[in-house]
Scaffold this motif. Structure first.
Motif, short mmCIF file in Angstrom:
data_model
loop_
_atom_site.label_atom_id
_atom_site.label_comp_id
_atom_site.label_asym_id
_atom_site.label_seq_id
_atom_site.Cartn_x
_atom_site.Cartn_y
_atom_site.Cartn_z
N MET A 56 29.74 -29.40 -8.59
CA MET A 56 28.74 -28.80 -9.46
C MET A 56 27.40 -28.68 -8.75
O MET A 56 26.93 -29.65 -8.18
CB MET A 56 28.59 -29.69 -10.68
CG MET A 56 28.01 -29.04 -11.85
SD MET A 56 28.10 -30.18 -13.23
CE MET A 56 26.84 -31.32 -12.81
N PHE A 58 23.27 -27.44 -8.87
CA PHE A 58 22.10 -27.11 -9.68
C PHE A 58 21.22 -26.11 -8.93
O PHE A 58 20.14 -25.80 -9.38
CB PHE A 58 21.27 -28.36 -9.98
CG PHE A 58 21.72 -29.13 -11.19
CD1 PHE A 58 23.01 -29.00 -11.67
CD2 PHE A 58 20.85 -29.97 -11.85
CE1 PHE A 58 23.42 -29.71 -12.79
CE2 PHE A 58 21.25 -30.69 -12.97
CZ PHE A 58 22.53 -30.56 -13.45
N VAL A 241 14.74 -21.79 -10.24
CA VAL A 241 15.69 -22.68 -10.87
C VAL A 241 16.35 -22.00 -12.07
O VAL A 241 17.50 -22.30 -12.41
CB VAL A 241 14.99 -24.02 -11.26
CG1 VAL A 241 14.01 -23.83 -12.38
CG2 VAL A 241 16.01 -25.08 -11.62
N ASP A 242 15.67 -21.02 -12.68
CA ASP A 242 16.24 -20.34 -13.84
C ASP A 242 17.56 -19.65 -13.50
O ASP A 242 18.50 -19.66 -14.28
CB ASP A 242 15.26 -19.29 -14.39
CG ASP A 242 14.01 -19.94 -14.95
OD1 ASP A 242 14.08 -21.14 -15.26
OD2 ASP A 242 12.98 -19.26 -15.05
N ILE A 245 20.30 -22.21 -13.18
CA ILE A 245 20.69 -22.75 -14.48
C ILE A 245 21.53 -21.72 -15.24
O ILE A 245 22.51 -22.07 -15.90
CB ILE A 245 19.43 -23.14 -15.30
CG1 ILE A 245 18.64 -24.22 -14.59
CG2 ILE A 245 19.81 -23.57 -16.71
CD1 ILE A 245 19.37 -25.49 -14.34
N LEU A 248 25.08 -21.76 -14.04
CA LEU A 248 25.75 -22.97 -14.51
C LEU A 248 26.09 -22.85 -16.00
O LEU A 248 27.20 -23.16 -16.43
CB LEU A 248 24.82 -24.15 -14.25
CG LEU A 248 25.21 -25.55 -14.71
CD1 LEU A 248 24.58 -26.56 -13.78
CD2 LEU A 248 24.78 -25.85 -16.11
N LEU A 249 25.12 -22.36 -16.79
CA LEU A 249 25.32 -22.25 -18.24
C LEU A 249 26.47 -21.33 -18.57
O LEU A 249 27.34 -21.65 -19.38
CB LEU A 249 24.05 -21.71 -18.90
CG LEU A 249 22.93 -22.70 -19.20
CD1 LEU A 249 21.73 -21.97 -19.74
CD2 LEU A 249 23.40 -23.73 -20.20
N MET A 252 29.67 -23.12 -17.69
CA MET A 252 29.93 -24.31 -18.50
C MET A 252 30.24 -23.92 -19.94
O MET A 252 31.09 -24.52 -20.59
CB MET A 252 28.72 -25.25 -18.50
CG MET A 252 28.49 -26.00 -17.22
SD MET A 252 29.85 -27.05 -16.73
CE MET A 252 30.05 -28.09 -18.17
N LEU A 301 25.14 -26.18 -24.62
CA LEU A 301 25.55 -26.96 -23.45
C LEU A 301 25.76 -28.42 -23.81
O LEU A 301 26.77 -29.03 -23.44
CB LEU A 301 24.50 -26.82 -22.34
CG LEU A 301 24.77 -27.66 -21.09
CD1 LEU A 301 26.00 -27.16 -20.36
CD2 LEU A 301 23.57 -27.65 -20.14
#
Lengths: 329, 289
Positions: A56, A58, A241-242, A245, A248-249, A252, A301
């Motif tokens: 995973m 980030f 970072v957005d 994320i 990932l979102l 997930m 999440l």
């Protein structure tokens, strides 16, 4: 694949191909379709490492940004044709993936520590892109608008839609291959129990570096497509970072480690976005609706990780008998 | 660079490092006791900073230093409730799951702030913000000096609390040996919630000390989360002495990197230190291998 699954996939593909025509090619519908497919594609790139192999990250924006900057620098500063720059950008993403993988996995970083180190890599790349001259720093890079298929720019957004559709289908095929191939089986073994996988004779280090390179290559391909569609990138868009994320979102929420998880997650994500936007339009008290959507995703999440570790795909799967080795505890 | 400039850079770095120590102490306490990597740490600090901002604004007009007991207590309560309500219930299984839960919380916190307060950066204009104290050749803004002193004092008090009180001893017992602590009758779940609360209370205090010389925006959490993690891994996860040394080192590294490489490139120092420590010495500078 069973007959029904094959029929469903064929039907879905035809529906996706006809989708823009159903809405008479309205720009709104086409752009929304593009956003869903593009998010699904980026989510799949994350899913290949984060879901199928359990590594995973980030900081997947590090690959997205590498792809976006590599092709844009070659195109804008060195006059390359974007179609030629694209494979180079993909190779750059693979190289960054292999590099980060080699360093991190050689040091034995796993789980949360691997996630955090990827975050730091993305942040380091963002700061570098902000500082070095060949990226034009914080000003960002502008691609001259010159719509022509030979320039990988299209006047009609429908072509970006179809391009995203092709990429998305390719990424789905890749994910399907991972559920069938020996490589995919080795990744699943690593995800479920890395020490046991090593004890079985799997070269876990090599497999993990490979999968991160593959994931990085895919994500970088998305970076180039983004730059060519929006004709502008800056360090925060590319390495922020957005973006990490969001990938990932999507994965997930739809179900990490499943073939269609990222596609479903991307659909949910943009469905919620549209609903909150409508809400923002209907209620004048709501000035900025975008955060509302992200609040909803954050809550989803937490609920999914807390109660449904298989993601929303797990809801469907649990009804059937769990295929051996595909469960995610 | 002349020695005077370097000296000034080191002093200013140490002052900034004081706050990092306080933020990292909260993070390392949570890790040491609960084995949770609290990714929401930066975002919760951001929320506390907004609390300080709104307390300072009319009608209350509360000075951030006077607000410190209130904000710290509020932050403790919030941490306690957050643990009891969400984190403690849902954080089971793999450590990545806990990381994802706290990531989800940080997404919610960041966007609640963005929704309610917009993306503008906010500062508070305290009257003493422009006062400088000279320490040798270094000029230090008064609020930074206060933040450094107060951070050290709070960390010392926390150390006393951990070593002298029954609650502190119970927390340390749980950190060392959960099963044993349960067997001797310690309410472990309560200790977890209290420890998480204390970790967040550190953020409340840090927010009050930061606001007189720093800004807040909904993305402030991103700024601090990497600094906090870098500090904690540098000193060794779960180690208080490590958080102290790590925070001061990070402050000085950041300040000197900024002097040498400029405002932009100097920011590279923190992620670089983080990556190097994780790659080369993941137990931290002072941890056992």
């Amino acid at each position: 694949m069973s007959r029904t699954a094959l029929l469903a996939c064929g039907g879905g593909l035809i529906a996706a191909a006809l989708y823009p025509l159903l809405f008479g090619g309205s720009n709104y519908a086409v752009n929304l379709g593009f956003l869903v497919l593009f998010a699904a594609f980026l989510g799949q790139s994350w899913n290949i490492a984060g879901g199928f192999a359990g590594q995973m990250s980030f900081g997947h924006a590090v690959f997205f940004g590498t792809g976006a900057y590599a092709s844009t620098i070659l195109h804008v500063s060195h006059g390359w044709n974007p179609w030629l720059a694209w494979p180079v950008a993909i190779a750059a993403g693979a190289a960054v993936g292999a590099g980060i993988g080699t360093l991190s996995f050689r040091a034995g970083l796993r789980g949360s520590y691997f996630a955090l180190v990827t975050l730091a890599f993305a942040e380091a790349f963002r700061i570098l892109a902000n500082s070095v001259p060949f990226t034009r720093g914080g000003l960002g890079m502008l691609i001259k608008s010159d719509p022509h298929p030979a320039n990988l720019q299209f006047r009609d957004p429908i072509w970006f839609y179809y391009l995203a559709l092709v990429l998305c289908v390719l990424s789905l095929a890749l994910a399907w291959w991972l559920t069938r191939s020996r490589f995919g089986a080795r990744l699943a073994a690593i995800r479920e129990n890395e020490d046991a996988a090593r004890a079985l004779g799997i070269n876990t280090f090599r497999e993990k570096v490979r999968v991160l390179a593959l994931s990085g290559a895919l994500c970088a391909a998305g970076g180039t497509l983004y730059a060519q569609k929006y004709l502008y990138i800056d360090p925060s868009i590319a390495f922020g970072v957005d973006k990490s994320i969001e990938m990932l979102l999507v994965s997930m929420i739809g179900g990490a480690g499943t073939i269609f998880g990222p596609l479903i997650g991307a659909g949910v994500l943009h469905f919620v976005s549209e609903v909150t936007r409508e809400l923002g339009g209907a209620l004048p008290a709501i000035k900025n609706a975008q955060p509302l959507a992200l609040i909803v995703y954050g809550v989803i999440l937490v609920i999914i990780v807390g109660y449904l570790p298989d993601g929303s795909m797990g809801l469907f799967r649990r009804r059937r008998a769990l295929p051996q080795g595909q469960g995610h505890a | 660079m002349s020695p005077d400039i370097i000296f000034a850079g080191v002093v200013n770095g140490l002052m900034a490092g004081g706050i990092y120590v306080l933020v990292a102490t909260g993070l390392t306490l949570i890790y040491g006791v609960l084995h949770i990597i609290n990714f929401a740490h930066g975002s919760l600090l951001m929320l506390a900073m907004y609390a300080v901002f709104f307390l300072f604004r009319p009608p209350l007009g509360l000075d951030p230093y006077l607000a410190l007991p209130l904000v710290t207590a509020g932050a403790f309560l919030m941490g306690y409730v957050l643990y009891r309500g969400v984190i403690g219930r849902l954080s089971h299984g793999r450590d990545e799951n806990i990381l994802l839960i706290t990531l989800g919380l940080s997404i919610v916190a960041d966007n609640v702030a963005l929704f309610l307060f917009t993306g503008d950066t906010q500062t508070i204009g305290v009257a003493y913000a422009g006062n400088y104290i000279s320490l040798g050749p270094a000029l230090v803004p008064l609020p930074k000096l206060i933040s450094f002193g107060a951070s050290m004092l709070i960390c010392a008090l926390l150390g006393l609390f951990m070593s002298q009180t029954d609650m502190g001893k119970a927390i340390r017992a749980v950190a060392k040996e959960r099963q044993g602590a349960r067997l001797v009758g310690i309410d472990v779940e309560n200790i977890f919630a209290v420890s998480y609360g204390i970790g967040i209370a550190c953020l409340g205090a840090a927010a009050c000390l930061l606001m007189p010389f720093f800004y807040v925006s909904p993305s402030s959490g991103h700024v601090f989360v990497l600094i906090a993690f870098t500090t904690v891994v540098l000193g060794g996860m779960g180690s208080f002495g490590g958080a102290l040394a790590g925070g001061l080192i990070i402050g000085v590294v950041e300040s000197l990197a900024g002097l040498q490489f400029g405002e932009q490139l100097g920011q590279l120092g923190i992620p670089l230190v983080f990556i190097l420590i994780l790659l080369l010495r993941p137990t931290g500078l002072f941890g056992r291998q």
